[in-house]
Design a protein around this motif. Structure first.
Motif, short mmCIF file in Angstrom:
data_model
loop_
_atom_site.label_atom_id
_atom_site.label_comp_id
_atom_site.label_asym_id
_atom_site.label_seq_id
_atom_site.Cartn_x
_atom_site.Cartn_y
_atom_site.Cartn_z
N LYS A 23 0.84 -1.21 0.00
CA LYS A 23 0.00 0.00 0.00
C LYS A 23 0.87 1.26 0.00
CE LYS A 23 -3.54 2.35 2.69
NZ LYS A 23 -4.34 2.36 3.91
N LEU A 24 1.93 1.26 0.80
CA LEU A 24 2.84 2.40 0.86
C LEU A 24 3.50 2.63 -0.50
CD1 LEU A 24 4.35 4.59 2.43
CD2 LEU A 24 6.02 2.84 3.08
N LYS A 29 4.08 5.96 -5.25
CA LYS A 29 4.09 6.04 -6.72
C LYS A 29 3.18 7.15 -7.22
CE LYS A 29 5.01 1.43 -8.49
NZ LYS A 29 4.45 0.27 -9.16
N GLU A 30 2.07 7.33 -6.53
CA GLU A 30 1.08 8.32 -6.95
C GLU A 30 1.45 9.74 -6.52
OE1 GLU A 30 -2.59 6.81 -5.40
OE2 GLU A 30 -2.49 5.01 -6.66
N LEU A 31 2.44 9.88 -5.69
CA LEU A 31 2.85 11.19 -5.19
C LEU A 31 4.06 11.68 -6.00
CD1 LEU A 31 2.22 13.28 -3.01
CD2 LEU A 31 3.77 12.05 -1.49
N HIS A 32 3.81 12.65 -6.86
CA HIS A 32 4.85 13.15 -7.75
C HIS A 32 5.61 14.31 -7.10
CE1 HIS A 32 3.59 10.69 -11.15
NE2 HIS A 32 2.41 10.75 -10.56
N SER A 55 8.67 9.85 -9.01
CA SER A 55 7.64 9.74 -7.98
C SER A 55 8.36 9.59 -6.65
CB SER A 55 6.72 8.54 -8.22
OG SER A 55 7.37 7.34 -7.88
N MET A 56 7.63 9.72 -5.58
CA MET A 56 8.27 9.60 -4.27
C MET A 56 8.68 8.16 -3.98
SD MET A 56 8.62 12.62 -3.48
CE MET A 56 9.38 12.37 -1.90
#
Length: 91
Positions: A23-24, A29-32, A55-56
């Motif tokens: 999940k993390l 991945k979704e946090l650019h 991505s983060m």
């Protein structure tokens, strides 16, 4: 899961830990990088690695240059194979 903050993940909690790491990974991945404030005094500032950070998920790395999430996932696989706890130690 707070076990990791106490140095170890009990081998009996590996499945729950695996789900949390998965999940993390997806959330990172979704946090650019353009969504992150790197310097509140200079909002135009970019991360130290510039365009290499897509991505983060690939921002956090080990001393050897591996993605931290990959290293944690490898420790999960090893823990399952040898049926031992995962312990993080400062070396």
């Amino acid at each position: 899961m707070n076990d990791l903050y106490n140095d170890c993940i009990n081998k009996n909690n590996i499945d729950e830990f695996k789900e949390e790491i998965s999940k993390l990974r997806q959330e990172l991945k979704e946090l650019h990088p353009d969504q992150i404030v790197w310097n509140f005094e200079d909002l135009s500032e970019i991360p130290l690695w510039g365009s290499e950070i897509t991505s983060m998920e690939n921002y956090f790395v080990t001393n050897e240059g591996y993605k931290l999430i990959d290293a944690i996932e490898k420790s999960i696989v090893a823990s399952e194979e040898i049926e031992e706890d995962i312990c993080i130690k400062d070396i």
